[in-house]
Every structure is written in C-alpha cells, then in structure tokens.
Design an enzyme around this catalytic site. Structure first.
Site, PDB file in Angstrom:
ATOM      1  CG  ASN A 210      -0.166  -0.038   2.545  1.00  0.00           C
ATOM      2  OD1 ASN A 210       0.661   0.736   2.841  1.00  0.00           O
ATOM      3  ND2 ASN A 210      -0.176  -1.123   3.292  1.00  0.00           N
ATOM      4  CE  LYS A 289       8.537 -11.933 -14.485  1.00  0.00           C
ATOM      5  NZ  LYS A 289       9.184 -11.067 -15.574  1.00  0.00           N
ATOM      6  CG  ASP A 306      -5.100  -7.328  13.834  1.00  0.00           C
ATOM      7  OD1 ASP A 306      -4.297  -6.804  14.511  1.00  0.00           O
ATOM      8  OD2 ASP A 306      -6.047  -6.852  13.312  1.00  0.00           O
ATOM      9  CB  ILE A 307       0.911  -6.635  14.575  1.00  0.00           C
ATOM     10  CG1 ILE A 307       1.518  -7.443  13.439  1.00  0.00           C
ATOM     11  CG2 ILE A 307       2.072  -6.310  15.674  1.00  0.00           C
ATOM     12  CD1 ILE A 307       2.570  -6.510  12.589  1.00  0.00           C
TER      13      ILE A 307
HETATM   14  O1  PMT Z   1       2.279   6.321   6.277  1.00  0.00           O
HETATM   15  P1  PMT Z   1       1.523   7.492   5.898  1.00  0.00           P
HETATM   16  O2  PMT Z   1       1.845   7.733   4.482  1.00  0.00           O
HETATM   17  O3  PMT Z   1       1.879   8.887   6.889  1.00  0.00           O
HETATM   18  O4  PMT Z   1      -0.015   7.413   6.073  1.00  0.00           O
HETATM   19  C1  PMT Z   1      -0.516   7.260   7.347  1.00  0.00           C
HETATM   20  C2  PMT Z   1      -1.384   6.189   7.445  1.00  0.00           C
HETATM   21  C3  PMT Z   1      -2.559   6.326   6.680  1.00  0.00           C
HETATM   22  C4  PMT Z   1      -0.989   4.882   7.066  1.00  0.00           C
HETATM   23  C5  PMT Z   1      -1.923   5.965   9.017  1.00  0.00           C
HETATM   24  O5  PMT Z   1      -2.375   7.163   9.621  1.00  0.00           O
HETATM   25  C6  PMT Z   1      -2.620   5.006   9.258  1.00  0.00           C
HETATM   26  O6  PMT Z   1      -4.091   5.032   9.160  1.00  0.00           O
HETATM   27  N1  PMT Z   1      -2.336   3.708   9.528  1.00  0.00           N
HETATM   28  C7  PMT Z   1      -2.872   2.300   9.876  1.00  0.00           C
HETATM   29  C8  PMT Z   1      -3.319   1.683   8.331  1.00  0.00           C
HETATM   30  C9  PMT Z   1      -3.950   0.479   8.496  1.00  0.00           C
HETATM   31  O7  PMT Z   1      -3.591  -0.471   8.399  1.00  0.00           O
HETATM   32  O8  PMT Z   1      -5.094   0.429   9.115  1.00  0.00           O
HETATM   33  P2  PMT Z   1      -6.244  -0.592   9.084  1.00  0.00           P
HETATM   34  O9  PMT Z   1      -7.478   0.106   9.534  1.00  0.00           O
HETATM   35  O10 PMT Z   1      -6.148  -1.542   7.900  1.00  0.00           O
HETATM   36  O11 PMT Z   1      -5.822  -1.242  10.573  1.00  0.00           O
HETATM   37  C10 PMT Z   1      -6.061  -1.071  11.587  1.00  0.00           C
HETATM   38  C11 PMT Z   1      -4.938  -1.185  12.793  1.00  0.00           C
HETATM   39  O12 PMT Z   1      -4.450  -2.564  13.007  1.00  0.00           O
HETATM   40  C12 PMT Z   1      -3.694  -0.408  12.528  1.00  0.00           C
HETATM   41  O13 PMT Z   1      -3.076   0.106  13.664  1.00  0.00           O
HETATM   42  C13 PMT Z   1      -2.951  -1.277  12.042  1.00  0.00           C
HETATM   43  O14 PMT Z   1      -1.399  -0.926  12.236  1.00  0.00           O
HETATM   44  C14 PMT Z   1      -3.229  -2.686  12.524  1.00  0.00           C
HETATM   45  N2  PMT Z   1      -2.732  -3.968  12.066  1.00  0.00           N
HETATM   46  C15 PMT Z   1      -3.637  -4.430  10.811  1.00  0.00           C
HETATM   47  C16 PMT Z   1      -3.387  -5.283  10.284  1.00  0.00           C
HETATM   48  C17 PMT Z   1      -2.522  -6.267  10.766  1.00  0.00           C
HETATM   49  N3  PMT Z   1      -2.294  -7.504  10.292  1.00  0.00           N
HETATM   50  N4  PMT Z   1      -2.018  -5.841  11.902  1.00  0.00           N
HETATM   51  C18 PMT Z   1      -1.913  -4.662  12.678  1.00  0.00           C
HETATM   52  O15 PMT Z   1      -1.506  -4.619  13.432  1.00  0.00           O
END
Ligand code: PMT
Length: 397
Positions: A210, A289, A306-307
């Site tokens: 992403n 590939k 999910d960390i």
């Molecule tokens: O890095 P930038 O370009 O400055 O942009 C900032 C941002 C948009 C990336 C940031 O502000 C943000 O929103 N980060 C979280 C992105 C994300 O993955 O969101 P989510 O809604 O998919 O996940 C929710 C939460 O779970 C997040 O805290 C994520 O870190 C965590 N997660 C998600 C999936 C996973 N397998 N493990 C996780 O820990």
C-alpha cells in the site's frame, strides 16, 4: 537527569541590552544536554558579537537570510526542521511585533514561520514598552498561536526605570523550556511504534502493498522523543528517515513485522500501531517468477496475524493505540476496530481523501477511546502527531 538531553534548540537573540545574558543561557542549555544553534538578528548584533556566540555554542552563528552559501541548501528551512525547540531570548518589542504580524523579514522570523518546533518567547525591554497595549496585544496573539510566554522579571532596569521587563532569570528560562519534556507523562516511558507499509510477496519480483510513507508514524516518533520517551520503531517500507534518537528495526513483510514487535514488546509501556500492515499474504509463494500462461489467474491469500490485536490481548498492561484507515462508514468501522482489536484507542483517518492520510504531509483524525472521542482538524502530520499525544496523555496516561 539532564533535562534537555538530545534536544535541538535554536536560540534567537534580538536587539535588547540583555543579549549579554544569552551566553549563560546557551551554556546552561548545553549542560542540560541540548545542542544549541544561534540565530542573531540585526538588532542582536548591536549588543553581542557572533564570535562570542560561536565560541560558546560551538556551532556556526546564523544571521543573514541572504547568505548565498547557506541558502544553496535552503538553510532557513533546514534550521526550521532541525529545531525541537526555538527560544527567543531576549525578545525585543520589534521582534515580538514582527512575529505577531507573521512577517518574514529576517532569518529568525522566517525560521519561526517555517518551523513546527515548540516556541518560547522571553521578552526583555523597558517597563513602559512592555506594558504598552501594543506589546501586550502582540504577546496575547503569540500565545494564541501557540508560543509559550516566559514572563519578564520585575526590578530595576538598565535604563534606570523599575518594573516588569527584565529578561527572566536563566534558571527560570531553563525550567520552563524543560517542562515540555519533564512534565510530560511520556517522559521516560518506553514506547514501540510501527510505521510504513509491509510487502507480501507473490513471487520473487511481485508483491502486494500500500502507499503508506511512514510520515504519520515518523511525526509521532519525533514528538515522543521530544517529550522524553525512549522509542523503538519497527518499520516497514517508508519514504522517510527515522529520527536517529530512536532505535530502528527494519522489516519487510507482515510476518517479519509481527516477529520483531513480539521480540521487542517486553518492557514497553505503550504500543502505537501506525503501520499499514497488509492484511493478507499468499498461501503459496512461488519460488520462480510466475509466467503469463493465460488471460487470467487466481491467487489464494490467507490472513496475516493482526499485530495490534496480538499486543492488545496478550500484553494487557501495555497501553495500545491503533489507527483505522477508512474510505467509507468511517465512524462505524473505527468503532468496530476499537472493539475487535481490543486496543485502548483507535485513531481514524479518511484515506479516500488525497490531501490527508497516505503519503500526504497533512492529516485530520478523530480519536476514539472507550470513554472519549476527540477530533483533530487538518494540519501538518507533525502538529497532528503532537495533538494525538496530548489527547492520549489527557485521557489514557
Ligand atoms: O504512512 P503515511 O503515508 O503517513 O500514512 C499514514 C497512515 C494512513 C498509514 C496511518 O495514519 C494509518 O491509518 N495507519 C493504519 C493503516 C492500517 O493498516 O489501517 P487498518 O485500518 O487496516 O488497521 C487497523 C489497525 O490494525 C492499524 O493500527 C494497523 O497498524 C493494525 N494492523 C492491521 C493489520 C495487521 N495485520 N496488523 C495490525 O497491527
């Protein structure tokens, strides 16, 4: 404990007789652990020499906005970015007026406009000037813009008058700028921050990822360090350099990020999960590939760990904060994440808006806790990061 350890401080010295006290302020800031650079205004140069300030600060003194060599590398901008704290001491009535009007007519005022550092202003002038409605109005305006006022002392002045206007004592100035750090509840806390994007490989040359740049996480890291926290960063792919005062651990995939978080989470007080972790990885990684054999292909993906959820549920004594990157039904999804991930707060940002969220320099967020909801209007990620930490401090520490 050195109260200004690792802080980058610019002292702006302006035209006032108490400029003679600046070397003492610089020396005391250095003793408290700060790296100090001096910006001298034209007025300041009438009261103290560059040579004195250069010798004391052990850094080049900056005074000329039109310095061709320094401006080759955008000197005023790099100074503005370098500073964690800008202290104007002594601050003359003229400088105070310039700053209140948002002028950029010398190096100091230009740096101040361009910088998002914490700004402190220590006026020094004749009592009648200080009490004038113009100066008082300008100081009120600066306070409303976020400057911290270090009030002058009462007493007899160089001109023979008696009253308020003497530059505050050096110890008072040091106490006040140190308060940014030592009064913060983040001071001395151990914080782990994830940031950037992960990559989930399909074959040796292709991956799913992403647009996360790491800027939002990096801004939070900078502010945590300024507040005196010990910061470990587990970083995915990013477009920024991590502050060298943090411990940085580089990772590539979600699995690697998970492993490094779990390896480093013990002893931490706070976990802030800004990373955009890709939710899925391929069930079977192709060692070679993949060839174009047909017009379509199907790849099976399975969920990554999910960390945030792991940390929130396995380490309940650690304060855990997540982000929610949403494109629709923002509040509903954010509240679901707060519940399902078991974290203490979730910070919602709208990633469908190209001016905020991914990659941009600005963001606008709403923070949801179990018992609070607070909004931060659109601003630079640095200011948004600062406000996020204030809200966490107020509601959760
Ligand atoms: O890095 P930038 O370009 O400055 O942009 C900032 C941002 C948009 C990336 C940031 O502000 C943000 O929103 N980060 C979280 C992105 C994300 O993955 O969101 P989510 O809604 O998919 O996940 C929710 C939460 O779970 C997040 O805290 C994520 O870190 C965590 N997660 C998600 C999936 C996973 N397998 N493990 C996780 O820990």
């Amino acid at each position: 404990m050195r109260r200004l350890n690792n802080k980058n401080i610019i002292i702006g010295i302006t035209g006032s007789i108490s400029a003679y006290k600046a070397p003492d302020i610089i020396r005391r800031m250095q003793e408290e652990g700060a790296d100090v650079k001096v910006v001298l205004t034209e007025g300041g140069r009438e009261f103290i020499t560059e040579l004195t300030l250069q010798t004391i600060s052990k850094n080049q003194v900056h005074s000329n906005i039109w310095d061709k060599e320094a401006e080759l590398s955008m000197g005023h901008i790099s100074l503005a970015k370098w500073a964690d704290i800008i202290l104007i001491a002594p601050a003359s009535a003229n400088t105070i007026s310039n700053l209140a009007d948002g002028k950029a007519n010398d190096l100091l005022s230009t740096i101040i406009l361009a910088s998002q550092a914490h700004k402190y202003i220590a006026p020094s002038m004749n009592v009648k000037m200080f009490e004038s409605s113009q100066v008082q109005r300008n100081l009120l305006k600066l306070e409303s813009l976020g400057f911290h006022l270090i009030s002058p002392d009462n007493g007899s002045q160089a001109c023979g008058d008696v009253g308020a206007g003497r530059l505050a004592e050096t110890s008072e100035i040091i106490d006040q700028i140190s308060n940014t750090t030592i009064k913060s509840k983040f001071n001395d806390r151990n914080v782990l921050v994830t940031l950037g994007s992960t990559r989930e490989y399909i074959d040796p040359v292709r991956y799913l990822s992403n647009r996360s740049s790491g800027k939002m996480g990096g801004a939070i890291v900078d502010e945590l360090l300024l507040l005196g926290a010990n910061v470990t960063v587990v970083a995915g792919h990013k477009d920024i350099d991590i502050n060298s005062k943090a411990i940085e651990i580089k990772t590539n995939t979600a699995d690697e990020m998970y492993e490094e978080v779990i390896k480093n989470i013990k002893g931490k007080d706070i976990f802030i999960s800004t990373a955009a972790v890709v939710d899925f990885k391929v069930r079977e990684f192709s060692q070679e590939k993949i060839k174009k054999k047909s017009n379509s292909m199907t790849i099976e993906f399975i969920k990554n760990t999910d960390i945030l959820n792991e940390v929130s549920t396995q380490y309940k004594d650690i304060l855990s904060i997540g982000f929610a990157a949403e494109t629709n039904e923002h509040e509903k999804h954010a509240l679901e994440k707060l519940e399902n991930k078991g974290c203490d707060a979730i910070i919602l940002n709208d990633v469908s808006d190209s001016e905020i969220g991914f990659e941009s320099d600005e963001n606008a967020v709403t923070i949801y806790g179990k018992k609070f909801k607070e909004k931060i209007e659109k601003n630079s990620k640095k200011i948004v990061g600062r406000e996020i930490l204030k809200i966490i401090e107020k509601n959760l520490l």
